[in-house]
Design a protein around this motif. Structure first.
Motif, PDB file in Angstrom:
ATOM      1  N   ILE A 173      38.337  71.279  21.306  1.00 23.67           N
ATOM      2  CA  ILE A 173      38.912  70.341  22.278  1.00 23.67           C
ATOM      3  C   ILE A 173      38.782  70.907  23.688  1.00 23.67           C
ATOM      4  CG2 ILE A 173      40.985  69.100  23.010  1.00 23.67           C
ATOM      5  CD1 ILE A 173      41.989  69.392  20.088  1.00 23.67           C
ATOM      6  N   LEU A 174      39.086  72.191  23.840  1.00 21.95           N
ATOM      7  CA  LEU A 174      39.069  72.807  25.168  1.00 21.95           C
ATOM      8  C   LEU A 174      37.668  72.825  25.770  1.00 21.95           C
ATOM      9  CD1 LEU A 174      41.616  75.655  24.508  1.00 21.95           C
ATOM     10  CD2 LEU A 174      41.870  73.834  26.206  1.00 21.95           C
ATOM     11  N   TYR A 175      36.659  72.990  24.944  1.00 22.73           N
ATOM     12  CA  TYR A 175      35.295  72.953  25.468  1.00 22.73           C
ATOM     13  C   TYR A 175      34.983  71.559  26.008  1.00 22.73           C
ATOM     14  CZ  TYR A 175      30.202  73.089  25.693  1.00 22.73           C
ATOM     15  OH  TYR A 175      28.900  72.999  26.129  1.00 22.73           O
ATOM     16  N   ALA A 176      35.322  70.534  25.215  1.00 22.89           N
ATOM     17  CA  ALA A 176      35.107  69.160  25.684  1.00 22.89           C
ATOM     18  C   ALA A 176      35.944  68.877  26.924  1.00 22.89           C
ATOM     19  CB  ALA A 176      35.461  68.173  24.568  1.00 22.89           C
ATOM     20  N   LEU A 177      37.168  69.382  26.944  1.00 26.23           N
ATOM     21  CA  LEU A 177      38.043  69.183  28.099  1.00 26.23           C
ATOM     22  C   LEU A 177      37.488  69.878  29.334  1.00 26.23           C
ATOM     23  CD1 LEU A 177      40.677  68.171  29.370  1.00 26.23           C
ATOM     24  CD2 LEU A 177      41.815  70.218  28.448  1.00 26.23           C
ATOM     25  N   ALA A 178      36.918  71.055  29.167  1.00 23.68           N
ATOM     26  CA  ALA A 178      36.345  71.779  30.303  1.00 23.68           C
ATOM     27  C   ALA A 178      35.158  71.022  30.896  1.00 23.68           C
ATOM     28  CB  ALA A 178      35.918  73.184  29.874  1.00 23.68           C
ATOM     29  N   LEU A 179      34.302  70.479  30.042  1.00 24.80           N
ATOM     30  CA  LEU A 179      33.166  69.694  30.538  1.00 24.80           C
ATOM     31  C   LEU A 179      33.656  68.460  31.299  1.00 24.80           C
ATOM     32  CD1 LEU A 179      30.737  69.779  27.473  1.00 24.80           C
ATOM     33  CD2 LEU A 179      30.619  71.159  29.553  1.00 24.80           C
ATOM     34  N   TRP A 180      34.666  67.798  30.746  1.00 23.76           N
ATOM     35  CA  TRP A 180      35.228  66.617  31.402  1.00 23.76           C
ATOM     36  C   TRP A 180      35.876  67.004  32.736  1.00 23.76           C
ATOM     37  CZ3 TRP A 180      40.308  65.450  32.721  1.00 23.76           C
ATOM     38  CH2 TRP A 180      40.581  64.109  33.053  1.00 23.76           C
ATOM     39  N   THR A 181      36.622  68.097  32.731  1.00 26.82           N
ATOM     40  CA  THR A 181      37.287  68.576  33.948  1.00 26.82           C
ATOM     41  C   THR A 181      36.271  68.882  35.037  1.00 26.82           C
ATOM     42  OG1 THR A 181      39.145  69.498  32.694  1.00 26.82           O
ATOM     43  CG2 THR A 181      38.760  70.411  34.890  1.00 26.82           C
ATOM     44  N   ARG A 182      35.213  69.546  34.662  1.00 27.98           N
ATOM     45  CA  ARG A 182      34.166  69.879  35.632  1.00 27.98           C
ATOM     46  C   ARG A 182      33.544  68.608  36.213  1.00 27.98           C
ATOM     47  NH1 ARG A 182      31.721  74.413  36.709  1.00 27.98           N
ATOM     48  NH2 ARG A 182      32.487  75.463  34.820  1.00 27.98           N
ATOM     49  N   ALA A 183      33.267  67.635  35.339  1.00 31.57           N
ATOM     50  CA  ALA A 183      32.644  66.389  35.800  1.00 31.57           C
ATOM     51  C   ALA A 183      33.566  65.622  36.739  1.00 31.57           C
ATOM     52  CB  ALA A 183      32.264  65.522  34.604  1.00 31.57           C
ATOM     53  N   LYS A 184      34.843  65.549  36.397  1.00 33.63           N
ATOM     54  CA  LYS A 184      35.778  64.767  37.207  1.00 33.63           C
ATOM     55  C   LYS A 184      36.027  65.410  38.572  1.00 33.63           C
ATOM     56  CE  LYS A 184      36.315  61.443  34.344  1.00 33.63           C
ATOM     57  NZ  LYS A 184      35.743  60.109  34.673  1.00 33.63           N
ATOM     58  N   TRP A 185      36.179  66.738  38.602  1.00 34.67           N
ATOM     59  CA  TRP A 185      36.447  67.375  39.880  1.00 34.67           C
ATOM     60  C   TRP A 185      35.183  67.508  40.727  1.00 34.67           C
ATOM     61  CZ3 TRP A 185      40.918  67.411  42.094  1.00 34.67           C
ATOM     62  CH2 TRP A 185      42.066  67.300  41.308  1.00 34.67           C
ATOM     63  N   THR A 186      34.017  67.533  40.096  1.00 35.94           N
ATOM     64  CA  THR A 186      32.765  67.470  40.851  1.00 35.94           C
ATOM     65  C   THR A 186      32.638  66.107  41.518  1.00 35.94           C
ATOM     66  OG1 THR A 186      31.657  69.049  39.387  1.00 35.94           O
ATOM     67  CG2 THR A 186      30.249  67.597  40.685  1.00 35.94           C
ATOM     68  N   GLU A 187      33.021  65.065  40.786  1.00 31.94           N
ATOM     69  CA  GLU A 187      33.019  63.725  41.357  1.00 31.94           C
ATOM     70  C   GLU A 187      33.972  63.655  42.558  1.00 31.94           C
ATOM     71  OE1 GLU A 187      33.381  59.368  39.413  1.00 31.94           O
ATOM     72  OE2 GLU A 187      35.231  60.542  39.328  1.00 31.94           O
ATOM     73  N   THR A 188      35.125  64.281  42.430  1.00 29.40           N
ATOM     74  CA  THR A 188      36.073  64.310  43.549  1.00 29.40           C
ATOM     75  C   THR A 188      35.476  65.031  44.749  1.00 29.40           C
ATOM     76  OG1 THR A 188      38.011  64.233  42.092  1.00 29.40           O
ATOM     77  CG2 THR A 188      38.350  65.136  44.293  1.00 29.40           C
TER      78      THR A 188
END
Length: 250
Positions: A173-188
Motif C-alpha cells: 500500500i505504501l509503495y502505491a501511496l508514495a507514487l500517488w503522493t509524488r504525482a499529486k504534489w508534482t501536479e501542485t
C-alpha cells in the motif's frame, strides 16, 4: 512444524495482486492466502498438525465465516481497495467484488471491507470511514477545485498512511501511496502553487521534498510533515512527532 515457507510463498503471490491492483492476480491468490494463514493460526493454537502429504487444507464454509478468517480477508480486501483507489481503477475493485459475490454470496469473506468504500457516510468517524470516503473521491468524484486540491490530497494521504501501517500489506500500500503522493504534489508544484500559503517559503520546501527519489513510507511522511504549513494544516505535537519519526531515515 509451522509451514512458514508456504506462507511466504503465498504472501509474495498475493502481494503482487495488491501492489498492481490486478484483480485476476489478486483473486487467484485470495483463497490460498486465507487457507495458509488460517492453517498456521490453527497450528499455533494446537488445533491442527501438518498434513502427511504437506498440502495445506482447504477451508470449509464454516471456517470461511470464522472471525479469524474474516479479519484476514478484510485486511486483504481493504489493501486491494486502497491500491485500486490510488490508481483510480474502479473496474478492478468491482471485478473483485462481483467475483466474490458470485462465488460465495453476499456474505463472502471480507465483505465488510467494502462497506466504507461503497456506502454513503454522512459523517466519517472511524479511520476506515475516512479512508473509504477518500477512496470514493479518488475512484468516482471529480477532482476538487484547485484552491482545495492540495488540502484534500494531504488529508487523503494522511488517512491512507495511517490505515496502511496496520495492514499485513503495509509495504504494498505504501509503495502505491508514495507514487500517488509524488504525482499529486508534482501536479501542485507545476500547476497549483498559487493556492499554497506562504509561497515563497513553501515552494522551495516542496521542491526539496520531491527531490527524494525513494518511494516509501519515509517519503510519504516527510511530504505530509513538510506540506502541512503550505495548506495551513495545524499539527499537534503528537501528530508532528509521529510523522517526523516515520520520515526519519537510518
Amino acid at each position: 512444524m509451522l509451514d512458514t515457507t508456504e506462507l511466504v510463498k503465498r504472501k509474495k503471490a498475493i502481494n503482487m495482486g495488491v501492489v498492481f491492483a490486478d484483480p485476476d492476480l489478486f483473486l487467484a491468490h485470495f483463497e490460498p492466502w486465507l487457507e495458509i494463514t488460517a492453517f498456521i493460526s490453527a497450528q499455533r493454537a494446537g488445533e491442527a498438525t501438518a498434513a502427511a502429504d504437506g498440502v495445506t487444507p482447504k477451508l470449509t464454509p464454516q471456517q470461511l465465516k470464522s472471525g479469524g478468517v474474516s479479519a484476514v480477508a478484510n485486511d486483504a480486501l481493504s489493501a486491494f481497495a486502497m491500491t485500486a483507489a490510488l490508481k483510480g481503477d474502479r473496474a478492478a475493485l468491482e471485478k473483485v467484488k462481483s467475483s466474490l459475490l458470485e462465488k460465495f454470496g453476499v456474505d463472502f469473506p471480507g465483505a465488510p471491507a467494502f462497506w466504507s468504500f461503497d456506502g454513503d457516510i454522512a459523517e466519517a468517524v472511524s479511520l476506515e470511514d475516512h479512508v473509504g470516503q477518500a477512496a470514493q473521491k479518488l475512484l468516482d468524484g471529480p477532482p476538487p477545485p484547485p484552491p482545495m486540491r492540495a488540502k484534500e490530497n494531504w488529508s487523503a494521504g494522511l488517512r491512507f498512511l495511517e490505515k496502511a501501517r496496520g495492514s499485513n500489506f503495509a509495504q504494498e500500500i505504501l509503495y502505491a501511496l508514495a507514487l500517488w503522493t509524488r504525482a499529486k504534489w508534482t501536479e501542485t508544484l507545476e500547476k497549483g502553487v498559487a493556492f499554497l500559503a506562504h509561497i515563497e517559503d513553501n515552494v522551495p520546501i516542496l521542491r526539496e521534498a520531491l527531490a527524494e527519489s525513494r518511494n516509501d513510507e519515509a517519503f510519504v511522511a516527510n511530504m505530509l510533515l513538510k506540506m502541512a504549513p503550505a495548506i495551513e494544516q495545524d499539527l499537534s505535537d503528537e501528530a508532528a512527532g509521529f510523522l517526523r519519526s516515520l520520515a526519519r531515515r537510518a
